[in-house]
Write an enzyme that holds these catalytic residues in place. Structure first.
Site, PDB file in Angstrom:
ATOM      1  N   TYR A 286     -17.861  -2.723  10.858  1.00 35.64           N
ATOM      2  CA  TYR A 286     -17.008  -2.512   9.813  1.00 35.64           C
ATOM      3  C   TYR A 286     -17.113  -0.925   9.702  1.00 35.64           C
ATOM      4  CZ  TYR A 286     -15.904  -1.779   5.239  1.00 35.64           C
ATOM      5  OH  TYR A 286     -15.287  -1.315   3.764  1.00 35.64           O
TER       6      TYR A 286
ATOM      7  N   HIS B  18       0.830  -1.121  -0.140  1.00 37.96           N
ATOM      8  CA  HIS B  18       0.042   0.092   0.082  1.00 37.96           C
ATOM      9  C   HIS B  18       0.750   1.238   0.020  1.00 37.96           C
ATOM     10  CE1 HIS B  18      -3.426  -2.284   0.804  1.00 37.96           C
ATOM     11  NE2 HIS B  18      -3.021  -2.739   2.065  1.00 37.96           N
TER      12      HIS B  18
ATOM     13  N   ARG C 220     -10.976  -5.522   6.929  1.00 36.93           N
ATOM     14  CA  ARG C 220     -10.777  -7.034   6.825  1.00 36.93           C
ATOM     15  C   ARG C 220     -11.364  -7.772   8.167  1.00 36.93           C
ATOM     16  NH1 ARG C 220      -4.688  -6.464   4.377  1.00 36.93           N
ATOM     17  NH2 ARG C 220      -5.408  -5.195   2.737  1.00 36.93           N
TER      18      ARG C 220
ATOM     19  N   THR D 207     -10.666   6.530   4.534  1.00 38.08           N
ATOM     20  CA  THR D 207     -10.358   5.457   3.706  1.00 38.08           C
ATOM     21  C   THR D 207     -11.684   4.464   3.828  1.00 38.08           C
ATOM     22  OG1 THR D 207      -9.428   4.534   5.459  1.00 38.08           O
ATOM     23  CG2 THR D 207      -7.964   5.121   3.906  1.00 38.08           C
TER      24      THR D 207
ATOM     25  N   GLY E 160     -12.962   2.762  -3.092  1.00 37.73           N
ATOM     26  CA  GLY E 160     -12.959   4.068  -2.994  1.00 37.73           C
ATOM     27  C   GLY E 160     -13.120   4.761  -4.503  1.00 37.73           C
TER      28      GLY E 160
END
Length: 622
Positions: A543, A492, A563, A519, A587
């Site tokens: 989440y 990343h 995750r 994000t 995104g």
């Protein structure tokens, strides 16, 4: 700095408001409810109920002056008397060899298989260079719990020897917990590992807890349908914690003692801290200190004996890893997965987001879908499999109210260390190369991708804004910008934003400012969330929120809930024991390709699916 529960986090024993705090010099919010008094007047029980009455006695103990600072009675008294005015929480601890014990085994030593109702945690870490994080943390049976659903708070306090159960209505549960913690200042401890969590709050706050801070613009009534009715937040206060130092090969068993325990049984006037909920007492008598010590050492010994016996409550099943740990999920697993959105619905949602971006409502929107599947695989065995499939800086197994959370998150949501807040945007992804040359070429390609760079810079700006809301003027800095961070399967782009908290703010304020991360929402954050409310079908729940801990000394390490599996017991007629929820988002920007973004969400959930595959293959049905 490396991310993760065991990497950088430090506990220095600072006051809740920092070294510069002098009680009365900072703003205290109004008392939210008389229920807050229960936290400062009651005492823990649960597994230690058998010794609760003995803790009231002033009898001497064999640990009185052993010479070991962690259990010495005289050293305990010295820490109290040398501490700050009003100190309430003081630790006792023992150190054990760790070479015959693992964090997974220890969890099963404290919580038996099949007991998924006991609230407990296991937190581990693998650094982004592939090394195991130095520290792991295990705890069970919190002494206080705060569970929030919308504006209704359930407070459970077990420390009086009886359950104190209180219902409270509050406009911001995060501030409610911060208020409780103001009454529990801790002693400064230098002997415990300076970069390890040893006790405090552990739990989660979901994506929608941001609505507490922005309820006018993002009311709960405007949120998508809440089909699971999970708490928006569940935090537990753990006075007993077991810390694994993998480098030193030592286990620390830590018991934080509330000095107000030593007051119980005495005739108390209205001004005593145990009666009025305040921690303004300037001195504790020798008798009160001795009584609190006696109770604390008994509780410590109970946990130590459990650890030293190395007697698992339930045997850990042994399994073979007979499948690839890097391949996609099996066809049988894929056939059992269903989403709360069809592909056509998700693609339509992408087009709606792109329309809002085209008219200037937002720069980026993170649209997610939720996958579901049934399995007989035990959640703890799935966690064991996930450790193999996708080792990450934030490995989490958390038994909480209404669900179990299993996660392998790569990203910090918010960290506060010595009153310095850290925000680390992580966006832009490539798979790892099969060779060093291919890996380097992929990293170069990622950093050269204009779309990925633009998205990442937007998130860095969001991070600066989040930190700036609670940081002192002139202290907000971008320490690292657009560096490649490698993990087991992917790489990343990473940046690091820091700022020093203003005197009037605590870690809880930092967390409120960070939730939810850009994000998982978009930019600008509020408008992106408003758009998502009209497109996504169900509330996200945990989440996109945060999972982690806040220490007694007000240091914090909260992982972004990516995750992350949300696991619930299935209904009797569903044909399996467990319902697994896996959620992932993409995104979106102006030139996003709808089919590619859909596939990205599928790919992001793949490691979690594969972990269920492996648990079913290796350990079978429960």
């Amino acid at each position: 700095r490396a991310a993760g529960f065991g990497a950088d986090f430090r506990v220095q024993g600072t006051c809740l408001q920092g070294p510069s705090c002098r009680r009365g010099n900072h703003l205290r919010p109004r008392r939210l409810s008389d229920a807050a008094r229960y936290v400062s007047t009651t005492r823990r029980t649960d597994i230690t109920a058998v010794v609760a009455s003995e803790a009231q006695e002033e009898s001497k103990t064999e640990h009185d002056d052993t010479g070991f600072v962690g259990t010495s009675k005289s050293a305990f008294a010295d820490r109290v008397k040398a501490g700050k005015e009003g100190v309430r929480m003081v630790p006792l601890w023992r150190r054990l060899f760790s070479d015959q014990l693992t964090p997974v085994e220890l969890f099963r030593t404290l919580v038996p298989e099949g007991d998924t109702k006991t609230h407990a945690f296991l937190l581990e870490s693998v650094t982004n260079d592939g090394n195991v994080g130095r520290f792991s943390f295990v705890g069970a049976r919190p002494v206080v719990e705060v569970i929030a659903q919308r504006f209704d708070i359930t407070l459970r306090d077990y420390r009086s020897g009886e359950l104190v159960h209180e219902k409270v209505n509050c406009d911001d549960p995060w501030r409610y917990i911060a208020e409780l913690m103001r009454d529990l200042p801790c002693a400064d401890i230098e002997e415990l590992p300076s970069n390890a969590f040893s006790g405090g709050w552990v739990g989660y706050g979901g994506y929608d807890t941001f609505r507490y801070a922005e309820n006018k613009k993002l009311p709960f009534e405007a949120a998508p349908h809440d089909d699971r009715q999970l708490p928006d937040m569940h935090m537990g206060l753990y006075q007993s914690t077991v810390v694994f130092d993998h480098f030193a090969k030592i286990v620390y068993v830590v018991e934080w003692v509330d000095l107000a325990d030593g007051v119980r049984g005495e005739e108390e006037d209205e001004s005593s801290p145990a009666e009025n909920g305040e921690s303004e007492r300037k001195e504790w008598s020798d008798e009160q200190i001795a009584r609190a010590y006696t109770g604390g050492i008994k509780r410590l010994d109970l946990v130590v004996s459990r650890v030293m016996e190395h007697r698992l409550c339930s045997p850990l099943p042994v399994g073979f890893v007979d499948m690839s740990t890097t391949n996609p999920a099996s066809e049988s697993t894929a056939s059992r997965i269903k989403s709360n959105m069809t592909k056509e619905e998700y693609v339509e949602g992408v087009e709606k987001c792109k329309y809002h971006i085209s008219i200037g409502d937002a720069f980026q929107i993170v649209l997610s879908q939720r996958f579901e599947m049934l399995s007989d695989a035990e959640p703890f065995n799935v966690y064991r499999a996930l450790r193999v499939i996708n080792p990450s800086p934030y490995m989490i197994y958390l038994q909480c109210e209404g669900c179990i959370l299993v996660a392998s998150s790569p990203e910090i949501l918010c960290r506060v260390q010595d009153r310095v807040m850290v925000n680390r945007p992580l966006a832009g992804t490539r798979w790892r190369g099969k060779t060093e040359e291919e890996d380097a070429a992929l990293a170069k390609d990622l950093l050269a991708d204009e779309k990925e760079r633009a998205e990442h810079i937007m998130l860095v700006d969001l991070g600066r804004n989040d930190v700036g809301r609670v940081a002192a003027f002139g202290t907000v800095h971008v320490d690292k910008l657009m560096e490649i961070e490698r993990y087991s399967h992917v790489m990343h782009i990473s940046s690091t934003v820091t700022g020093r908290l203003r005197d009037e703010f605590s870690s809880w304020d930092a967390l409120r400012s960070a939730l939810p991360a850009g994000t998982v929402s978009g930019a600008p954050k509020i408008r992106a969330m408003q758009i998502l409310d009209t497109i996504e079908k169900h509330m996200r729940g945990p989440y996109g929120g945060g999972i982690g801990f806040v220490s007694f000394s007000d240091d914090m390490n909260i992982a972004l809930a990516l995750r992350t599996m949300v696991i619930r017991q299935a209904a009797p007629d569903q044909g399996a024991r467990w319902q697994y929820y896996l959620q992932a988002g993409a995104g979106l920007v102006a030139d996003s390709d709808p089919d590619a973004e859909y596939q990205e969400t599928v790919n992001k959930s793949m490691a979690l699916r594969r972990a269920i595959d492996l648990a079913e293959q290796a350990f079978g049905s429960s």
